[in-house]
Design an enzyme around this catalytic site. Structure first.
Site, PDB file in Angstrom:
ATOM      1  N   GLN A  27       0.824  -1.210   0.000  1.00  0.00           N
ATOM      2  CA  GLN A  27       0.000   0.000   0.000  1.00  0.00           C
ATOM      3  C   GLN A  27       0.859   1.260   0.000  1.00  0.00           C
ATOM      4  O   GLN A  27       0.539   2.245  -0.670  1.00  0.00           O
ATOM      5  CB  GLN A  27      -0.935   0.009   1.215  1.00  0.00           C
ATOM      6  CG  GLN A  27      -2.078  -0.983   1.157  1.00  0.00           C
ATOM      7  CD  GLN A  27      -3.137  -0.604   0.124  1.00  0.00           C
ATOM      8  OE1 GLN A  27      -3.246   0.536  -0.300  1.00  0.00           O
ATOM      9  NE2 GLN A  27      -3.925  -1.594  -0.286  1.00  0.00           N
ATOM     10  N   ASP A  82      -0.106  -4.378  10.346  1.00  0.00           N
ATOM     11  CA  ASP A  82      -0.885  -4.200  11.573  1.00  0.00           C
ATOM     12  C   ASP A  82      -0.092  -4.530  12.829  1.00  0.00           C
ATOM     13  O   ASP A  82      -0.190  -3.824  13.835  1.00  0.00           O
ATOM     14  CB  ASP A  82      -2.137  -5.090  11.538  1.00  0.00           C
ATOM     15  CG  ASP A  82      -3.170  -4.611  10.535  1.00  0.00           C
ATOM     16  OD1 ASP A  82      -3.242  -3.388  10.297  1.00  0.00           O
ATOM     17  OD2 ASP A  82      -3.902  -5.453   9.997  1.00  0.00           O
ATOM     18  N   GLU A  83       0.689  -5.619  12.761  1.00  0.00           N
ATOM     19  CA  GLU A  83       1.386  -6.072  13.954  1.00  0.00           C
ATOM     20  C   GLU A  83       2.554  -5.158  14.339  1.00  0.00           C
ATOM     21  O   GLU A  83       3.024  -5.196  15.477  1.00  0.00           O
ATOM     22  CB  GLU A  83       1.878  -7.512  13.772  1.00  0.00           C
ATOM     23  CG  GLU A  83       2.992  -7.706  12.752  1.00  0.00           C
ATOM     24  CD  GLU A  83       2.494  -7.876  11.321  1.00  0.00           C
ATOM     25  OE1 GLU A  83       3.291  -8.350  10.484  1.00  0.00           O
ATOM     26  OE2 GLU A  83       1.332  -7.540  11.040  1.00  0.00           O
ATOM     27  N   HIS A 107      -6.450   0.938   7.325  1.00  0.00           N
ATOM     28  CA  HIS A 107      -7.168  -0.170   7.962  1.00  0.00           C
ATOM     29  C   HIS A 107      -7.398   0.228   9.409  1.00  0.00           C
ATOM     30  O   HIS A 107      -6.531   0.826  10.042  1.00  0.00           O
ATOM     31  CB  HIS A 107      -6.338  -1.452   7.865  1.00  0.00           C
ATOM     32  CG  HIS A 107      -7.000  -2.675   8.426  1.00  0.00           C
ATOM     33  ND1 HIS A 107      -8.369  -2.889   8.374  1.00  0.00           N
ATOM     34  CD2 HIS A 107      -6.479  -3.764   9.046  1.00  0.00           C
ATOM     35  CE1 HIS A 107      -8.650  -4.057   8.935  1.00  0.00           C
ATOM     36  NE2 HIS A 107      -7.526  -4.598   9.352  1.00  0.00           N
ATOM     37  N   GLY A 133      -2.210  -3.031  -2.733  1.00  0.00           N
ATOM     38  CA  GLY A 133      -1.509  -1.861  -3.221  1.00  0.00           C
ATOM     39  C   GLY A 133      -1.051  -1.952  -4.665  1.00  0.00           C
ATOM     40  O   GLY A 133      -1.089  -0.954  -5.392  1.00  0.00           O
ATOM     41  N   ASP A 190     -13.653  -6.463   7.103  1.00  0.00           N
ATOM     42  CA  ASP A 190     -12.423  -6.761   6.376  1.00  0.00           C
ATOM     43  C   ASP A 190     -11.792  -8.043   6.892  1.00  0.00           C
ATOM     44  O   ASP A 190     -11.418  -8.934   6.108  1.00  0.00           O
ATOM     45  CB  ASP A 190     -11.448  -5.593   6.512  1.00  0.00           C
ATOM     46  CG  ASP A 190     -10.190  -5.790   5.688  1.00  0.00           C
ATOM     47  OD1 ASP A 190     -10.246  -5.588   4.465  1.00  0.00           O
ATOM     48  OD2 ASP A 190      -9.141  -6.137   6.264  1.00  0.00           O
ATOM     49  N   GLU A 194     -11.515 -11.655   4.797  1.00  0.00           N
ATOM     50  CA  GLU A 194     -10.211 -12.276   4.564  1.00  0.00           C
ATOM     51  C   GLU A 194     -10.167 -13.699   5.113  1.00  0.00           C
ATOM     52  O   GLU A 194      -9.682 -14.623   4.443  1.00  0.00           O
ATOM     53  CB  GLU A 194      -9.119 -11.444   5.242  1.00  0.00           C
ATOM     54  CG  GLU A 194      -8.865 -10.095   4.601  1.00  0.00           C
ATOM     55  CD  GLU A 194      -7.968  -9.219   5.452  1.00  0.00           C
ATOM     56  OE1 GLU A 194      -7.534  -8.170   4.939  1.00  0.00           O
ATOM     57  OE2 GLU A 194      -7.715  -9.558   6.635  1.00  0.00           O
TER      58      GLU A 194
END
Length: 337
Positions: A27, A82-83, A107, A133, A190, A194
């Site tokens: 992204q 995210d992590e 997100h 992305g 989302d 997924e």
């Protein structure tokens, strides 16, 4: 449902604002390059040791450390995994956040589950392209765009929606449509999509179908074609015209098999298990599990990834794809990227 397009956005709302893109992955590279091509003042924030520094500089973008970029920018878009995002935010973004700045994400994971808690005097919004992305960049270069979601979490200055909409337009999203939502809805739907359908459900179904056929003695190549390769045809038809148009396009035999055997594979028990997945997402159970896994060094994740890469369907698929050189043309993800 409110949908916005380019005509609803005003580029002047971000024209004179510095935008920091934190991260230069899937992204990150798309947002940064699309924004730059749209005429925005873009800075890429990266660790000095990151391999992405050279990539961003080669693309003609200005690179700073994460903290320097966040300090210099009016709009800070964090596009890291995210992590990792909470740690990056705490270490290098939070210390330089000032009242009136705009913190943005693609997100809602970190904000919704409380891993990131921005000050109340900072504007917080989300622009989430509904595609990876590489597709965001590919579509932009084609003169098109990937639909985006827009959500506002905090709006102390009263203009966050206008800023978010202008940002979405600058990365190409408003060419296709920008849908207004909220952080909770985006995050939970989302993750559910997924896990149960798009990635988890689909890959498990493909692998199981391949195993059933090969264990019954059918050629691996035939199993690959029927359970994986032809998936693109079906998905493209659904993408273009919905499930009904796909069923219109296939044979009556295939459609009858679809209508009568599909509910046997995905039955009421499957749906109940999907509800369990959704509950784990809604309660934060999955989010806590994933962050704990990351903090432990990703042992389970790495083991499962390796097992997936070693599945026989990957070997057979690689061999068959090498026989179809035309597939290399117009790849969404270029080889080696």
């Amino acid at each position: 449902m409110q949908v916005y397009y380019d005509k609803d956005a005003n580029f002047n709302d971000i024209k004179n604002k510095k935008i920091a893109i934190i991260g230069f992955g899937s992204q990150g590279h798309a947002h940064a390059m699309n924004l730059a091509d749209s005429g925005c003042d873009v800075i890429v924030g990266l660790k000095p040791t990151s391999a992405s520094v050279a990539k961003a500089q080669k693309a003609g973008l200005r690179v700073m450390s994460v903290r320097e970029a966040a300090q210099a920018a009016d709009i800070i878009m964090i596009l890291t995994p995210d992590e990792l995002t909470p740690g990056i935010y705490d270490a290098d973004v939070a210390p330089v956040l000032k009242a009136g700045k705009y913190l943005a994400l693609a997100h809602g994971f970190g904000i919704h589950f409380g891993f990131i808690k921005p000050p109340k005097d900072v504007n917080v919004f989300m622009v989430a392209p509904k595609g990876p992305g590489h597709l965001v960049r590919h579509q932009f270069l084609q003169g098109a765009g990937v639909p985006c979601l827009l959500a506002i979490h905090q709006d102390p200055t009263g203009d966050t929606k206008k800023i978010g909409l202008a940002y979405a337009s600058a990365i190409g999203g408003a060419r296709a449509g920008v849908i207004e939502t909220n952080f909770r809805e985006e995050t939970e739907t989302d993750l559910f999509g997924e896990q149960s359908v798009l990635c988890g459900g689909l890959t498990a179904l493909i692998q199981a179908g391949y195993e059933v056929l090969t264990e019954a003695g059918y050629a691996p190549e035939m199993a690959y074609f029927e359970c994986c390769h032809e998936m693109k045809l079906i998905v493209d038809l659904i993408y273009e015209g919905g499930i009904s148009e796909m069923r219109y396009s296939i044979s009556n035999t295939a459609e009858y098999g679809d209508l009568t055997r599909g509910p046997i594979v995905v039955d009421a028990a499957t749906k109940e298990r999907m509800k369990g997945i959704l509950k784990d997402i809604q309660t934060g159970t999955f989010a806590r599990e994933w962050m704990a896994e990351a903090a432990a060094g990703l042992p389970k994740f790495k083991k499962l990834r390796e097992a997936g890469q070693k599945h026989p369907i990957e070997t057979v698929g690689g061999q068959l794809r090498s026989m179809m050189p035309w597939m290399k043309k117009n790849r969404v993800i270029a080889e080696g990227a």
